[in-house]
Motif scaffolding. Structure first.
Motif, PDB file in Angstrom:
ATOM      1  N   THR A 408       0.826  -1.202   0.000  1.00  0.00           N
ATOM      2  CA  THR A 408       0.000   0.000   0.000  1.00  0.00           C
ATOM      3  C   THR A 408       0.860   1.251   0.000  1.00  0.00           C
ATOM      4  O   THR A 408       0.604   2.207  -0.741  1.00  0.00           O
ATOM      5  CB  THR A 408      -0.903  -0.008   1.258  1.00  0.00           C
ATOM      6  OG1 THR A 408      -1.711  -1.161   1.199  1.00  0.00           O
ATOM      7  CG2 THR A 408      -1.765   1.222   1.318  1.00  0.00           C
ATOM      8  N   ALA A 440      -3.696   8.449  12.209  1.00  0.00           N
ATOM      9  CA  ALA A 440      -2.409   7.944  12.691  1.00  0.00           C
ATOM     10  C   ALA A 440      -2.531   6.469  13.070  1.00  0.00           C
ATOM     11  O   ALA A 440      -1.861   5.987  13.987  1.00  0.00           O
ATOM     12  CB  ALA A 440      -1.935   8.774  13.883  1.00  0.00           C
ATOM     13  N   GLY A 441      -3.423   5.761  12.363  1.00  0.00           N
ATOM     14  CA  GLY A 441      -3.555   4.325  12.589  1.00  0.00           C
ATOM     15  C   GLY A 441      -2.473   3.576  11.826  1.00  0.00           C
ATOM     16  O   GLY A 441      -1.507   4.175  11.341  1.00  0.00           O
ATOM     17  N   SER A 442      -2.654   2.262  11.689  1.00  0.00           N
ATOM     18  CA  SER A 442      -1.602   1.462  11.053  1.00  0.00           C
ATOM     19  C   SER A 442      -1.420   1.854   9.586  1.00  0.00           C
ATOM     20  O   SER A 442      -0.288   1.939   9.092  1.00  0.00           O
ATOM     21  CB  SER A 442      -1.929  -0.022  11.169  1.00  0.00           C
ATOM     22  OG  SER A 442      -3.182  -0.261  10.596  1.00  0.00           O
ATOM     23  N   ALA A 443      -2.547   2.141   8.890  1.00  0.00           N
ATOM     24  CA  ALA A 443      -2.423   2.522   7.472  1.00  0.00           C
ATOM     25  C   ALA A 443      -1.705   3.856   7.355  1.00  0.00           C
ATOM     26  O   ALA A 443      -0.732   3.988   6.601  1.00  0.00           O
ATOM     27  CB  ALA A 443      -3.806   2.596   6.826  1.00  0.00           C
ATOM     28  N   ASP A 473      -4.747  13.374  14.077  1.00  0.00           N
ATOM     29  CA  ASP A 473      -5.642  12.240  14.364  1.00  0.00           C
ATOM     30  C   ASP A 473      -6.940  12.765  14.959  1.00  0.00           C
ATOM     31  O   ASP A 473      -7.241  13.950  14.854  1.00  0.00           O
ATOM     32  CB  ASP A 473      -4.955  11.189  15.244  1.00  0.00           C
ATOM     33  CG  ASP A 473      -4.823  11.617  16.688  1.00  0.00           C
ATOM     34  OD1 ASP A 473      -5.117  12.787  16.977  1.00  0.00           O
ATOM     35  OD2 ASP A 473      -4.413  10.779  17.513  1.00  0.00           O
ATOM     36  N   VAL A 474      -7.699  11.892  15.593  1.00  0.00           N
ATOM     37  CA  VAL A 474      -9.021  12.273  16.094  1.00  0.00           C
ATOM     38  C   VAL A 474      -8.942  13.423  17.095  1.00  0.00           C
ATOM     39  O   VAL A 474      -9.885  14.203  17.245  1.00  0.00           O
ATOM     40  CB  VAL A 474      -9.736  11.027  16.678  1.00  0.00           C
ATOM     41  CG1 VAL A 474      -9.051  10.548  17.962  1.00  0.00           C
ATOM     42  CG2 VAL A 474     -11.208  11.269  16.902  1.00  0.00           C
ATOM     43  N   THR A 529     -10.729   7.012   8.085  1.00  0.00           N
ATOM     44  CA  THR A 529     -12.040   6.347   8.000  1.00  0.00           C
ATOM     45  C   THR A 529     -13.195   7.334   8.230  1.00  0.00           C
ATOM     46  O   THR A 529     -14.325   6.900   8.446  1.00  0.00           O
ATOM     47  CB  THR A 529     -12.194   5.170   9.004  1.00  0.00           C
ATOM     48  OG1 THR A 529     -12.271   5.715  10.323  1.00  0.00           O
ATOM     49  CG2 THR A 529     -11.056   4.189   8.913  1.00  0.00           C
ATOM     50  N   VAL A 530     -12.913   8.649   8.168  1.00  0.00           N
ATOM     51  CA  VAL A 530     -13.975   9.623   8.457  1.00  0.00           C
ATOM     52  C   VAL A 530     -14.447  10.282   7.165  1.00  0.00           C
ATOM     53  O   VAL A 530     -13.728  11.092   6.565  1.00  0.00           O
ATOM     54  CB  VAL A 530     -13.490  10.689   9.463  1.00  0.00           C
ATOM     55  CG1 VAL A 530     -14.612  11.693   9.755  1.00  0.00           C
ATOM     56  CG2 VAL A 530     -13.034  10.022  10.749  1.00  0.00           C
ATOM     57  N   LEU A 554      -7.713   8.123   1.183  1.00  0.00           N
ATOM     58  CA  LEU A 554      -7.398   6.697   0.986  1.00  0.00           C
ATOM     59  C   LEU A 554      -8.316   5.732   1.735  1.00  0.00           C
ATOM     60  O   LEU A 554      -8.238   4.524   1.540  1.00  0.00           O
ATOM     61  CB  LEU A 554      -5.939   6.438   1.407  1.00  0.00           C
ATOM     62  CG  LEU A 554      -4.893   7.222   0.610  1.00  0.00           C
ATOM     63  CD1 LEU A 554      -3.519   7.054   1.226  1.00  0.00           C
ATOM     64  CD2 LEU A 554      -4.877   6.766  -0.847  1.00  0.00           C
ATOM     65  N   ASN A 556     -11.141   3.328   2.942  1.00  0.00           N
ATOM     66  CA  ASN A 556     -12.086   2.414   2.284  1.00  0.00           C
ATOM     67  C   ASN A 556     -13.188   2.049   3.273  1.00  0.00           C
ATOM     68  O   ASN A 556     -12.948   2.077   4.472  1.00  0.00           O
ATOM     69  CB  ASN A 556     -11.367   1.127   1.863  1.00  0.00           C
ATOM     70  CG  ASN A 556     -10.389   1.362   0.741  1.00  0.00           C
ATOM     71  OD1 ASN A 556     -10.674   2.086  -0.190  1.00  0.00           O
ATOM     72  ND2 ASN A 556      -9.222   0.754   0.852  1.00  0.00           N
TER      73      ASN A 556
HETATM   74  P1  NAI Z   1      -7.355   2.847  12.307  1.00  0.00           P
HETATM   75  O1  NAI Z   1      -8.708   2.780  12.899  1.00  0.00           O
HETATM   76  O2  NAI Z   1      -6.247   2.055  12.880  1.00  0.00           O
HETATM   77  O3  NAI Z   1      -6.884   4.369  12.327  1.00  0.00           O
HETATM   78  C1  NAI Z   1      -7.751   5.457  12.123  1.00  0.00           C
HETATM   79  C2  NAI Z   1      -7.008   6.726  12.487  1.00  0.00           C
HETATM   80  O4  NAI Z   1      -7.798   7.803  12.102  1.00  0.00           O
HETATM   81  C3  NAI Z   1      -6.743   6.869  13.975  1.00  0.00           C
HETATM   82  O5  NAI Z   1      -5.460   7.387  14.179  1.00  0.00           O
HETATM   83  C4  NAI Z   1      -7.766   7.895  14.399  1.00  0.00           C
HETATM   84  O6  NAI Z   1      -7.320   8.663  15.515  1.00  0.00           O
HETATM   85  C5  NAI Z   1      -7.829   8.731  13.157  1.00  0.00           C
HETATM   86  N1  NAI Z   1      -9.040   9.528  13.117  1.00  0.00           N
HETATM   87  C6  NAI Z   1     -10.275   9.187  13.494  1.00  0.00           C
HETATM   88  N2  NAI Z   1     -11.105  10.241  13.348  1.00  0.00           N
HETATM   89  C7  NAI Z   1     -10.369  11.264  12.882  1.00  0.00           C
HETATM   90  C8  NAI Z   1     -10.652  12.599  12.557  1.00  0.00           C
HETATM   91  N3  NAI Z   1     -11.875  13.094  12.674  1.00  0.00           N
HETATM   92  N4  NAI Z   1      -9.654  13.372  12.114  1.00  0.00           N
HETATM   93  C9  NAI Z   1      -8.423  12.898  11.970  1.00  0.00           C
HETATM   94  N5  NAI Z   1      -8.074  11.641  12.277  1.00  0.00           N
HETATM   95  C10 NAI Z   1      -9.055  10.819  12.725  1.00  0.00           C
HETATM   96  O7  NAI Z   1      -7.526   2.506  10.778  1.00  0.00           O
HETATM   97  P2  NAI Z   1      -6.411   2.009   9.750  1.00  0.00           P
HETATM   98  O8  NAI Z   1      -6.231   0.544   9.796  1.00  0.00           O
HETATM   99  O9  NAI Z   1      -5.206   2.834   9.890  1.00  0.00           O
HETATM  100  O10 NAI Z   1      -7.134   2.309   8.362  1.00  0.00           O
HETATM  101  C11 NAI Z   1      -7.565   3.605   8.070  1.00  0.00           C
HETATM  102  C12 NAI Z   1      -8.245   3.607   6.731  1.00  0.00           C
HETATM  103  O11 NAI Z   1      -7.277   3.463   5.731  1.00  0.00           O
HETATM  104  C13 NAI Z   1      -9.272   2.500   6.533  1.00  0.00           C
HETATM  105  O12 NAI Z   1     -10.438   3.049   5.975  1.00  0.00           O
HETATM  106  C14 NAI Z   1      -8.634   1.602   5.536  1.00  0.00           C
HETATM  107  O13 NAI Z   1      -9.593   1.024   4.679  1.00  0.00           O
HETATM  108  C15 NAI Z   1      -7.783   2.561   4.797  1.00  0.00           C
HETATM  109  N6  NAI Z   1      -6.690   1.899   4.113  1.00  0.00           N
HETATM  110  C16 NAI Z   1      -6.530   2.252   2.854  1.00  0.00           C
HETATM  111  C17 NAI Z   1      -5.558   1.693   2.114  1.00  0.00           C
HETATM  112  C18 NAI Z   1      -5.395   2.144   0.731  1.00  0.00           C
HETATM  113  O14 NAI Z   1      -4.466   1.782   0.065  1.00  0.00           O
HETATM  114  N7  NAI Z   1      -6.279   2.934   0.214  1.00  0.00           N
HETATM  115  C19 NAI Z   1      -4.660   0.673   2.651  1.00  0.00           C
HETATM  116  C20 NAI Z   1      -4.888   0.385   4.024  1.00  0.00           C
HETATM  117  C21 NAI Z   1      -5.885   0.997   4.703  1.00  0.00           C
END
Ligand code: NAI
Length: 674
Positions: A408, A440-443, A473-474, A529-530, A554, A556
């Motif tokens: 990714t 600031a999640g894993s992605a 982040d959030v 994810t927002v 990015l 999904n």
């Molecule tokens: P996660 O749940 O681990 O992280 C979400 C992050 O977003 C957290 O740091 C959270 O604090 C932050 N967040 C939440 N609300 C927010 C706000 N209002 N403002 C700013 N930051 C906020 O999720 P993960 O695993 O990191 O995945 C995130 C997204 O990325 C998913 O939708 C996933 O589908 C997508 N993703 C996309 C890829 C791509 O290539 N397009 C590849 C991998 C993931």
């Protein structure tokens, strides 16, 4: 592989070449004149096969044969020539080139004898009958394949089966004449037929997935040919999103085993089990099924993902299908529906956790290393909490990578390089970019870390590169004032980015709009994810700061994307370069069309895999990943770049994979990793 003995062809050509050369040297050098030792030496396999086909009671058989043959041919000193009966006509027609056309004159004894005589004159006796490989079929005394089921085995083996594609010659050689329909079709005709039936109206994507699976189970050559020819349409069937649907009910859809299952009950036996797989392996895709696409824990059903991914390796990069191994590590599931499903084929118990879990993964990796030390292991769809620790644990000891994390990140970086090209800049100009990253999640952190690595690769110090990032982040902007709890997942990845934001201007928890106004980013990334996080105000700011801002929502699925293509186009007058994690339609605003790009890991992993196995790399380094990212936009011409296209078309995947592989190999050699 499907044209029987294709791999042996060069050897055969070589042997026939020697024989022809000997014949040219002297016309009397026919196989029989050369004598048995020569024949055995030149054609050990063919000679043995020939001896096996000669009936035991050769003398009486020969006597019967002589009794039947026309007097002229009976005088031949070598092997029997085809009898001039009408029964032999079809065979002779085949020997004349496999056209299947019957030659009327051949059924007339005089004409046949004349032709036999002419052939004998031309090739010498014995030679002509050897040329007619079907001689055994032409008389009842000799049987093509008296003691083998080779033909049947070929028909039942999806690797060799050609369905209606066998030529008459192949049917003869394999002893399957009459076991398949008389008319032979070319592979193009076979593909057209299947494609037509697959596209009948009313067929859902799941129908198509099932059809493709059934095809793969009976005729792999045709399966891959169809996949290669229609990669744009079929990749979403073979892989995400349709494969996700299939994984939900994989136990019920199970027809034929494919790949290997390693369960918690097999612990201690992984090493021995690896030897149950008989072919050599170059690429392994393994999952523990704990986070299958966006569908959560699907346990052993994750096998569908490994299978689909490897199909794309084969179709995308031409990896030998016999050298790929889909694997699932079944350490239980926490999915209640599967735990109570009477037909679930995985272990019906809760997942192993902690040390026990890590020990199982370690045993798997060790067993792979013992059995195929040079194989590439791709980790797929491991839950976030395990994905990064497993990668960090093994990436320096084993040839491996995690597509969800590294694949990714490479695609996002390739998009950034593509946007740089679209704005007339070089990859090295990544050092001049400023990124605002939401999430600031894993992605998010995986992407940020890799972009940081690319900046360092192009000359910034690590500290300088960290300062180019604003991570939100959030709770808002993350700065050095943020308190992190030790041991929290991902904390170590965030800390250096946070530490770089320590001046008075940036305050902890700053809102996104204020951050954008302050930082003046060239790139806005979303992995939060927002939905709607990139407000009209934020997008307009991006349009004011940059002539062509790069906007990458990015998250999904589509419903969670930080903004839509329409919103980005409207706020920037269609000037934005837009790339999302989900598909969007391109948008035209005031006559300007904003192209909606979609990043896809498919651009990366086949070429990355091909390059590493061809060069024999010991590890996959960040430099090699960066090389893959730089290679992808090289496919875009000036017109495409001007339209804001930052990724090439998927139907160019074979060429893209070759370029990616070459770039990866070059970098591996430069790093001394080959
Ligand atoms: P996660 O749940 O681990 O992280 C979400 C992050 O977003 C957290 O740091 C959270 O604090 C932050 N967040 C939440 N609300 C927010 C706000 N209002 N403002 C700013 N930051 C906020 O999720 P993960 O695993 O990191 O995945 C995130 C997204 O990325 C998913 O939708 C996933 O589908 C997508 N993703 C996309 C890829 C791509 O290539 N397009 C590849 C991998 C993931």
């Amino acid at each position: 592989r499907n044209s029987f003995g294709l791999r042996r062809a060069p050897l055969r050509v070589f042997r026939w070449g020697i024989l022809l050369a000997l014949r040219k040297a002297h016309p009397s050098n026919t196989p029989s004149a050369l004598g048995l030792p020569w024949v055995l030496a030149l054609f050990p396999r063919n000679a043995m096969a020939w001896f096996r086909t000669v009936p035991r009671d050769a003398v009486s058989q020969l006597a019967r044969h002589l009794h039947r043959r026309p007097p002229a041919a009976a005088n031949a000193t070598s092997l029997p020539l085809p009898p001039s009966s009408s029964r032999a006509t079809g065979v002779r027609a085949f020997a004349d080139g496999g056209s299947g056309k019957s030659d009327d004159s051949a059924s007339q004894p005089g004409a046949a004898a004349a032709r036999d005589g002419a052939k004998k004159q031309q090739y010498g006796s014995g030679w002509s009958s050897r040329k007619h490989k079907c001689r055994f079929a032409e008389n009842d005394m000799m049987v093509m394949h008296p003691d083998t089921n080779r033909g049947i085995e070929v028909l039942l083996n999806p690797i060799y089966n050609k369905g209606t594609g066998f030529s008459l010659g192949e049917k003869e050689r394999l002893g399957i004449r009459g076991l398949v329909p008389p008319r032979g079709f070319s592979i193009e005709q076979q593909c057209a037929k299947i494609w037509e039936s697959m596209n009948h109206s009313g067929k859902t994507n799941m129908h198509k997935w099932r059809s493709m699976q059934a095809l793969q189970d009976r005729n792999e050559t045709l399966f891959y040919r169809l996949l290669v020819d229609h990669i744009e349409e079929l990749a979403p069937i073979i892989y995400t999103p349709t494969v996700g649907e299939a994984c939900l009910e994989y136990s019920r859809l199970f027809r034929r085993p494919r790949g290997m299952y390693f369960s918690a009950d097999d612990v201690g036996h992984f090493n021995a089990m690896m030897y149950n797989w008989k072919t050599d392996v170059s690429v392994i895709v393994v999952t523990d099924g704990s986070r299958v696409l966006g569908l959560g824990d699907l346990g052993a059903h994750g096998m569908g993902i490994s299978v689909g991914k490897l199909d794309l390796y084969v179709a995308g990069a031409g990896i030998d299908p016999s050298k790929v191994l889909p694997c699932v590590i079944d350490i239980g599931t926490d999915n209640e529906a599967l735990l109570s499903d009477p037909y679930y084929f995985g272990l019906q118990r809760k997942r192993l956790k902690g040390e026990e879990y890590i020990a199982v993964i370690d045993e798997f990796i060790q067993a792979v290393k013992n059995r195929w030390p040079e194989a590439l292991v791709q980790f797929e769809d491991f839950a976030t909490e395990h994905a990064m620790p497993i990668l960090k644990r093994h990436r320096h000891n084993v040839l491996c990578f995690n597509d969800d994390i590294q694949g990714t990140a490479v695609v996002v970086l390739a998009g950034v390089y593509g946007a740089l090209a679209a704005t007339g800049q070089d990859p090295a100009d990544i050092t001049k970019q400023t990124f605002v990253l939401c999430g600031a999640g894993s992605a998010g952190m995986g992407i940020a870390n890799f972009l940081h690595t690319a900046m360092v690769h192009h000359g910034l110090t690590p500290e300088e590169a960290y300062e180019r990032f604003y991570v939100v982040d959030v709770k808002g902007l993350i700065t050095s004032a943020r308190h992190f709890k030790d041991g929290e997942p991902g904390v170590n990845d965030i800390r250096p980015f946070a530490a770089s934001r320590h001046n008075k201007v940036t305050t902890e928890g700053m809102k996104l709009e204020d951050v954008v106004r302050l930082a003046k980013p060239t790139v806005l990334l979303g992995a939060s994810t927002v939905s709607g996080l990139f407000t009209e105000e934020v997008l307009q700011l991006m349009g004011e700061i940059n002539h062509r801002p790069l906007i990458m929502p990015l998250s999904n699925p589509t419903s969670r994307a930080e903004c839509t293509a329409a919103a980005a186009a409207a706020a920037t007058g269609g000037r934005a370069i837009f790339s999302a994690g989900s598909p969007f339609e391109s948008v035209t605003v005031d006559g300007t069309t904003m192209h909606a790009n979609q990043g896809n890991n498919f651009y990366v992993f086949p070429g990355l895999g091909l390059g590493t196995i061809l060069v024999g790399a010991d590890r996959i380094s960040d430099g090699m990943l960066n090389a893959a990212a730089e290679a992808i936009p090289a496919f875009l011409d000036d017109a495409a770049l001007a339209r804001g296209e930052i990724y090439p078309r998927i139907n160019q995947i074979r060429d893209i994979s070759v370029k990616v592989a070459a770039a990866v190999m070059k970098q591996a050699v430069a790093e001394g990793r080959e």
